[in-house]
Design a protein around this motif. Structure first.
Motif, mmCIF file in Angstrom:
data_model
loop_
_atom_site.group_PDB
_atom_site.id
_atom_site.type_symbol
_atom_site.label_atom_id
_atom_site.label_comp_id
_atom_site.label_asym_id
_atom_site.label_seq_id
_atom_site.Cartn_x
_atom_site.Cartn_y
_atom_site.Cartn_z
ATOM 1 N N SER A 85 34.260 24.737 23.658
ATOM 2 C CA SER A 85 34.221 26.439 23.335
ATOM 3 C C SER A 85 33.049 27.235 24.199
ATOM 4 C CB SER A 85 33.977 26.338 21.880
ATOM 5 O OG SER A 85 34.688 25.889 21.066
ATOM 6 N N VAL A 86 33.594 28.227 24.695
ATOM 7 C CA VAL A 86 32.574 28.937 25.424
ATOM 8 C C VAL A 86 32.749 30.526 24.916
ATOM 9 C CG1 VAL A 86 31.862 30.079 27.543
ATOM 10 C CG2 VAL A 86 32.631 27.545 27.375
ATOM 11 N N GLY A 87 31.572 30.891 24.414
ATOM 12 C CA GLY A 87 31.601 32.305 23.863
ATOM 13 C C GLY A 87 31.112 33.467 24.898
ATOM 14 N N ASP A 88 31.549 34.616 24.970
ATOM 15 C CA ASP A 88 31.078 35.619 26.003
ATOM 16 C C ASP A 88 30.885 36.962 25.207
ATOM 17 O OD1 ASP A 88 33.282 36.944 26.437
ATOM 18 O OD2 ASP A 88 33.996 35.454 27.980
ATOM 19 N N ALA A 89 30.446 37.866 25.742
ATOM 20 C CA ALA A 89 30.078 39.013 25.142
ATOM 21 C C ALA A 89 31.334 40.297 25.472
ATOM 22 C CB ALA A 89 28.730 39.723 25.839
ATOM 23 N N SER A 90 32.426 39.540 25.955
ATOM 24 C CA SER A 90 33.371 40.553 26.146
ATOM 25 C C SER A 90 34.580 40.486 25.078
ATOM 26 C CB SER A 90 34.077 40.501 27.565
ATOM 27 O OG SER A 90 34.983 41.245 27.873
ATOM 28 N N THR A 91 35.187 41.654 24.906
ATOM 29 C CA THR A 91 36.207 41.175 23.911
ATOM 30 C C THR A 91 37.548 41.324 24.666
ATOM 31 O OG1 THR A 91 36.306 43.825 23.787
ATOM 32 C CG2 THR A 91 34.859 42.549 21.953
ATOM 33 N N ARG A 92 37.398 41.497 25.844
ATOM 34 C CA ARG A 92 38.679 41.626 26.985
ATOM 35 C C ARG A 92 39.423 39.856 26.775
ATOM 36 N NH1 ARG A 92 36.761 43.997 31.957
ATOM 37 N NH2 ARG A 92 38.408 42.473 32.717
ATOM 38 N N THR A 93 40.520 39.993 26.526
ATOM 39 C CA THR A 93 41.338 38.730 26.871
ATOM 40 C C THR A 93 41.484 38.317 28.307
ATOM 41 O OG1 THR A 93 42.527 39.044 24.729
ATOM 42 C CG2 THR A 93 43.510 37.337 26.165
ATOM 43 N N PRO A 94 41.244 37.290 28.739
ATOM 44 C CA PRO A 94 41.438 36.737 29.930
ATOM 45 C C PRO A 94 42.780 37.115 30.607
ATOM 46 C CG PRO A 94 40.657 34.999 28.671
ATOM 47 C CD PRO A 94 41.034 35.844 27.897
ATOM 48 N N LEU A 95 42.713 37.564 31.871
ATOM 49 C CA LEU A 95 43.847 37.818 32.541
ATOM 50 C C LEU A 95 43.849 37.174 33.980
ATOM 51 C CD1 LEU A 95 44.054 41.681 32.019
ATOM 52 C CD2 LEU A 95 45.240 40.157 30.704
ATOM 53 N N SER A 96 45.112 36.872 34.560
ATOM 54 C CA SER A 96 45.353 36.329 35.881
ATOM 55 C C SER A 96 45.979 37.316 36.549
ATOM 56 C CB SER A 96 46.268 34.975 35.720
ATOM 57 O OG SER A 96 46.724 34.882 36.955
ATOM 58 N N HIS A 97 45.006 37.405 37.714
ATOM 59 C CA HIS A 97 45.502 38.210 38.816
ATOM 60 C C HIS A 97 45.978 37.660 40.125
ATOM 61 C CE1 HIS A 97 40.985 38.272 39.551
ATOM 62 N NE2 HIS A 97 41.486 38.283 40.832
ATOM 63 N N ARG A 98 46.148 36.367 39.923
ATOM 64 C CA ARG A 98 46.497 35.394 41.162
ATOM 65 C C ARG A 98 47.991 36.005 41.751
ATOM 66 N NH1 ARG A 98 48.429 29.681 39.426
ATOM 67 N NH2 ARG A 98 50.519 30.190 40.317
ATOM 68 N N GLY A 99 47.911 36.103 42.722
ATOM 69 C CA GLY A 99 49.108 36.508 43.636
ATOM 70 C C GLY A 99 48.662 38.141 44.167
ATOM 71 N N ASP A 100 47.701 38.824 43.350
ATOM 72 C CA ASP A 100 47.592 40.059 44.108
ATOM 73 C C ASP A 100 46.651 39.987 44.950
ATOM 74 O OD1 ASP A 100 46.329 42.731 44.165
ATOM 75 O OD2 ASP A 100 45.880 42.982 42.200
ATOM 76 N N PRO A 101 47.114 40.342 46.208
ATOM 77 C CA PRO A 101 46.191 40.151 47.244
ATOM 78 C C PRO A 101 45.292 41.075 47.485
ATOM 79 C CG PRO A 101 48.491 41.370 47.873
ATOM 80 C CD PRO A 101 48.403 40.819 46.506
ATOM 81 N N SER A 102 45.049 42.335 46.677
ATOM 82 C CA SER A 102 43.901 43.120 46.685
ATOM 83 C C SER A 102 42.727 42.665 45.885
ATOM 84 C CB SER A 102 44.197 44.434 46.065
ATOM 85 O OG SER A 102 44.636 44.359 44.526
ATOM 86 N N ARG A 103 43.047 41.261 45.115
ATOM 87 C CA ARG A 103 41.945 40.854 44.460
ATOM 88 C C ARG A 103 41.708 39.228 44.752
ATOM 89 N NH1 ARG A 103 42.313 42.461 38.339
ATOM 90 N NH2 ARG A 103 40.138 41.676 38.600
ATOM 91 N N PRO A 104 40.723 38.955 45.341
ATOM 92 C CA PRO A 104 40.514 37.717 45.455
ATOM 93 C C PRO A 104 40.269 36.705 44.471
ATOM 94 C CG PRO A 104 38.435 38.758 46.011
ATOM 95 C CD PRO A 104 39.448 40.004 45.764
ATOM 96 N N GLY A 105 40.583 35.363 44.502
ATOM 97 C CA GLY A 105 40.231 34.687 43.319
ATOM 98 C C GLY A 105 41.428 34.616 42.326
#
Length: 137
Positions: A85-105
């Motif tokens: 379990s890992v907690g963080d300070a963001s309320t945003r749900t993780p999103l995948s931007h895989r395949g978007d050439p404008s965003r690395p990673g």
């Protein structure tokens, strides 16, 4: 002296983790998970250990890079199952931007989803906790 938990009971930055390590880097998280896997009799050069370490690394890295920092790090082995379990300070749900050439990673979250048997995201007013479950057998 112990710092009290947040209003919802979750530890915040710099707060003790009730017997859990005070993890601030993915390397420290991997070391801890490696130690508990070894104590559970899991060989560290096994595929299961590699999967557990990848999940741990990605969850912690994402919390640091995208979530405003680690607010909780907890690991447990129950039976033949590892819970990270890992907690963080963001309320945003993780999103995948895989395949978007404008965003690395963008490979970490899909990798976690593929390797974990189960993932649970628990939002709270000060962020979220992501729990990944991995079968060790």
């Amino acid at each position: 002296m112990d710092t009290p938990p947040a209003a919802d009971g979750t530890p915040g930055p710099g707060r003790p983790r009730g017997g859990q390590p005070d993890v601030t880097t993915s390397a420290a998280a991997r070391r801890h998970v490696g130690e508990i896997l070894e104590r559970a009799g899991i060989v560290l050069d096994s595929v299961i250990a590699a999967d557990a370490l990848i999940i741990t690394t990605e969850l912690v890295t994402n919390a640091i890079r995208h979530g405003g920092g680690i607010t909780l790090f907890r690991t447990d082995i129950t039976g033949d199952t590892l819970h990270v379990s890992v907690g963080d300070a963001s309320t945003r749900t993780p999103l995948s931007h895989r395949g978007d050439p404008s965003r690395p990673g963008g490979f970490g979250w899909p990798l976690i989803q593929r390797l974990a048997e189960h993932i649970d995201i628990s939002p709270h007013p000060e962020g979220k906790i992501i729990k990944a479950v991995l079968r060790l057998s």
